[in-house]
Design an enzyme around this catalytic site. Structure first.
Site, mmCIF file in Angstrom:
data_model
loop_
_atom_site.group_PDB
_atom_site.id
_atom_site.type_symbol
_atom_site.label_atom_id
_atom_site.label_comp_id
_atom_site.label_asym_id
_atom_site.label_seq_id
_atom_site.Cartn_x
_atom_site.Cartn_y
_atom_site.Cartn_z
ATOM 1 C CB CYS A 241 119.124 43.471 33.015
ATOM 2 S SG CYS A 241 120.313 43.098 34.579
ATOM 3 C CG HIS B 214 123.168 44.843 30.795
ATOM 4 N ND1 HIS B 214 122.063 45.676 31.006
ATOM 5 C CD2 HIS B 214 123.392 44.067 31.813
ATOM 6 C CE1 HIS B 214 121.901 45.568 32.165
ATOM 7 N NE2 HIS B 214 122.604 44.828 32.917
ATOM 8 C CD GLU C 76 122.016 47.620 27.870
ATOM 9 O OE1 GLU C 76 121.973 47.727 29.133
ATOM 10 O OE2 GLU C 76 121.482 46.615 27.252
#
Length: 194
Positions: free
Chosen positions: A77, A176, A178
């Site tokens: 990001c 992202h 994650e």
């Protein structure tokens, strides 16, 4: 394998940590240049604002540390955006790994800014696992990197932009991993195998 996550004033280190724990990966969160330089792999996450973050990195000497790394480095990001030469966010000079200018999205019709949500990856040349073709991943951002020769995956929102890039040992994703479920786990695993 020694994995270092660069600690700075970024907001998503905790969620990156949880994702790595789910994968059973040991890591250190650090702003110590020696620990970062001696790691086998380095993660450069980021949620925040470009100029504040670049000031922090420069004050700690981490800008020079990142530029000197020879092992695989993954920017996430804001981490990806800071790897570029310049950002329109507060007219910020960045690290310059990718010779690109980070642009601000201009809202169009019902497409609002920030871009927030799940969007599809279209893989181009690069490092990403072929299984990620057409998979959806999670984005939250108001700025983007235009498609360029280092683009590894493209996503379309308002206009096409770089969802992932690679140059030498520097890998980067705008989304992202994650927060991107199985597709995000595959991105992290692919990077960790690099």
């Amino acid at each position: 394998m020694k994995l270092s996550i660069i600690r700075y004033n970024a907001g998503n280190i905790q969620s990156v940590s949880f994702a790595l724990e789910r994968l059973g990966v040991d890591f250190t969160i650090t702003d110590d240049p020696e620990q970062i330089s001696s790691a086998d792999k380095v993660l450069f996450p980021g949620v925040g604002e470009a100029s504040t973050t670049m000031n922090y990195l420069r004050n700690k000497g981490l800008d020079k540390v990142i530029l000197g790394l020879k092992q695989p480095v993954l920017g996430i990001c804001l981490g990806m955006q800071l790897m570029c030469r310049h950002s329109e966010e507060n007219n910020t000079d960045c690290l310059g790994i990718f010779d690109e200018t980070v642009k601000q999205f201009i809202p169009k019709g019902d497409m609002k800014v920030p871009h927030m949500g799940w969007n599809q990856l279209k893989l181009s040349n690069g490092w990403m696992d072929p299984a990620l073709q057409n998979k959806n991943v999670y984005f939250v951002h108001s700025f983007y990197v235009p498609v360029n020769p280092h683009t590894s995956a493209v996503t379309e929102y308002i206009n096409p932009f770089s969802a992932a890039m690679r140059k030498d040992n520097f890998y980067a994703v705008q989304f992202h991993p994650e927060k991107s479920a199985e597709a995000g786990e595959l991105v992290l695993k692919t990077f960790l195998r690099s």
